[in-house]
Design an enzyme around this catalytic site. Structure first.
Site, mmCIF file in Angstrom:
data_model
loop_
_atom_site.group_PDB
_atom_site.id
_atom_site.type_symbol
_atom_site.label_atom_id
_atom_site.label_comp_id
_atom_site.label_asym_id
_atom_site.label_seq_id
_atom_site.Cartn_x
_atom_site.Cartn_y
_atom_site.Cartn_z
ATOM 1 N N LYS A 203 34.020 33.269 51.524
ATOM 2 C CA LYS A 203 33.227 32.957 49.710
ATOM 3 C C LYS A 203 32.164 32.623 50.085
ATOM 4 C CE LYS A 203 34.429 32.984 45.797
ATOM 5 N NZ LYS A 203 35.250 34.763 45.393
ATOM 6 N N SER A 404 38.051 38.125 42.908
ATOM 7 C CA SER A 404 38.055 37.026 42.478
ATOM 8 C C SER A 404 38.968 36.237 40.681
ATOM 9 C CB SER A 404 36.850 36.479 42.822
ATOM 10 O OG SER A 404 35.998 34.885 42.685
#
Length: 618
Positions: A203, A404
């Protein structure tokens, strides 16, 4: 006679009111007269005149290619009057026009004019390319022309039967990838510390604020992604242009020598590399089309119809069973969406509206989003879940980006269809908590006071981050990630552990996501519509209804008067004195990055769980 101020004031007010009333009535009467003229002219014109045979569709795509207009029609018109407007073209309009042309016996050919086409992600460009292929399959010639082709324009052009470029133009195919700005040293110099709390090794969306370069994990993931995108791009272009495997990469490697041999003419290099079929000016293209088609002596050109004129001939059906479409384009926030923003609450309301419409039998969610607020994403996902529970099928069509939070909202569906070039995945969560205690110290600013608990002022940007508050946020982020992976596992009929293996914030192409079980199959927007209609057991004659915010009376009138909504507001962020020191692109990127950080810290909540991916529309 004595002067009476109150009487004079009264007379003045009456005169002013009378003038305003006359002006108002005059304006309303003129407006009504204009509407009458428009209606009467349409009535006596006998409707839309039929096309003559051998008509060429001239499809000039001018402006940014978008999934959905990012402003209201009224705003677009006002921007246009003020000279601050920007054209946008909806993907679905381009597809409607091309598919209609493929079926229309009076359309003999299509001319693609691409030199003013901007933007558009890979999946959107591939949708247009597939529509061009359908036109060719119907036996019609498609000719593409541009003054110059960038990488995106050329992907569309490569699908055409013939490709031409201006003699002073070029075909610029550069490849994928790029560099981001990293602000760790700059923030240290001004005394700002950005505390990153996250779950997900890959991430990397927030790395620019806490590092001076990408992490090893980010480099690994980016290289895997870019190489797959590049292989897909070159493979498709080489197939379309009947070039040998590796021809594009070989041309780029030998480009300096090729340019020297061509006397510095990039257009000749493109011709020699068989990327184009010829070099033509726009008037030479017109002469070619006159010879091939039917001449239009009145306009001294060839018989033709333009994009928007042809689009107006194919309005949406108004009656019958329908597949509803909700477009989720932009970053996701909690509340109501604005231009280019998905509001969690407002989009949930649109989905609820589609669910409660008895004429809508199935729903397609078209996603083009890098994510954003986890809470806003969940509001949308929950409404889709309720829609399925109500007996209406839900099919997700992934556009250029569905990562996401964009993946989160895709989980409550009967089927997920991704384009091979879709950017998806990025299952991970983070929070950013900047503190400026060092800035305060440099400026001599002191903060102190009385609180009843440590939590009352736990996150004060002018003080170092309290470890207890950091622990609290980390626990919450862990919980959101667990919720994310659990919901994804249920949707994909697997386990949270297996989702975690392909999660951790890592981004995948549509092909890679299919291999890892994150999507059901590869396909385009039309495939999603067909799937939704099939699941709802609709016939082939179903209609498509776009569920969007209602059109106002003003906008409806402007549409009747011929105003175009294909324009959008552009907000330029400039940084004071350095505006002229460096090019606008890097300046705007720095401004955007800082604005993103600012937005996260100005939320009214103590912190925001973010499911966002900095993955642009490559």
């Amino acid at each position: 006679m004595a002067f009476k101020p109150l009487s004079a004031l009264r007379r003045g007010f009456v005169m002013l009111w009378t003038a305003l009333d006359v002006t108002r009535r005059t304006f309303v009467n003129l407006l009504f007269l204009l509407i009458v003229i428009i209606v009467v002219s349409l009535f006596f014109s006998g409707g839309v005149k039929p096309l003559s045979n051998k008509t060429a569709l001239v499809l000039e795509i001018r402006g940014d290619l978008v999934e959905q207009y990012e402003t209201t029609l009224r705003d677009a018109v006002l921007d246009n009057v003020g000279g601050d407007s920007k054209r946008t073209v909806r993907l679905r309009d381009v597809i409607v026009v091309l598919d209609a042309a493929a079926r229309d016996p009076n359309i003999s050919s299509v001319v693609l004019l691409l030199d003013e086409m901007q933007g558009g992600g890979m999946a959107m460009l591939r949708e247009i390319g597939a529509a061009v292929d359908r036109v060719k399959k119907s036996g019609k010639t498609v000719v593409a022309w541009s003054g110059s082709y960038d990488q995106k324009r050329y992907l569309v052009a490569s699908h055409a039967s013939e490709v031409y470029v201006h003699p002073m133009g070029m075909v610029m195919i550069e490849g994928f990838g790029g560099r981001r700005n990293y602000y760790r040293d700059a923030l240290d110099k001004v005394g700002v510390t950005v505390n990153l709390i996250k779950v997900g090794t890959y991430k990397s969306a927030a790395e620019p604020y806490i590092a001076n370069g990408p992490s090893d994990a980010a480099r690994e993931a980016d290289a895997y992604l870019y190489n797959a995108l590049w292989s897909g791009y070159t493979g498709l272009v080489e197939k379309n242009r009947k070039l040998p495997d590796g021809a594009i990469a070989g041309m780029i490697e030998s480009l300096p020598e090729r340019m020297d041999n061509a006397g510095g003419s990039a257009a000749k290099v493109a011709l020699q590399a068989k990327l184009v079929d010829g070099l033509k000016t726009r008037d030479e293209l017109r002469d070619l089309m006159i010879k091939r088609g039917a001449p239009d002596d009145d306009n001294k050109s060839f018989r033709q119809i333009g994009f928007y004129d042809y689009l107006s001939r194919h309005p949406q059906k108004q009656f019958g069973d329908a597949v509803g479409v909700v477009v989720a384009a932009g970053s996701i926030t909690d509340g109501d969406g604005g231009p280019g923003v998905i509001g969690g609450r407002s989009m949930a309301n649109l989905i609820r509206q589609a669910r409660e419409d008895d004429n809508i039998k199935a729903l397609v969610l078209r996603v083009d989003s890098p994510g954003g607020s986890a809470y806003g994403s969940e509001l949308i996902r929950r409404e889709l879940e309720l829609t399925r529970a109500a007996g209406k099928p839900v099919v997700v069509s992934m556009g250029s980006v569905a990562a996401s939070g964009g993946y989160w909202i895709s989980m409550a569906s009967d089927e997920v269809i991704a384009d091979p070039a879709t950017i998806t995945g990025s299952i991970g969560v983070f929070a950013l908590l900047p503190t400026a205690d060092k800035v305060a110290a440099k400026l001599g600013i002191h903060t102190d006071g009385v609180t009843t608990t440590w939590l009352a002022d736990a996150y004060n940007p002018l003080r170092p981050l309290d470890p207890r508050f950091e622990q609290l946020v980390q626990s919450s982020i862990n919980n959101v990630y667990s919720d994310f992976t659990t919901k994804a596992a249920a949707a994909r009929k697997t386990t949270p552990a297996k989702i975690d293996e392909v999660g951790q914030g890592r981004v995948w192409t549509g092909v890679q996501a299919k291999e890892r079980g994150l999507v059901d199959r590869l396909g385009g927007y039309n495939d999603a519509l067909a799937s939704a209609a099939g699941r709802a057991k609709l016939g082939k004659d179903y209609r498509v209804v776009y569920v969007e915010r209602p059109v106002t009376r003003v906008e409806r009138f402007l549409q009747m008067a011929g105003a175009s909504a294909a324009q959008a507001m552009t907000i330029q962020v400039k940084l004071g004195l350095i505006e002229n020191a460096i090019p606008a692109g890097p300046v705007n990127q720095v401004a955007a990055d800082m604005a993103f950080l600012s937005e996260l810290t100005t939320e009214r909540k103590p912190f925001t769980a973010v499911t966002h991916c900095f993955c642009g529309n490559w």
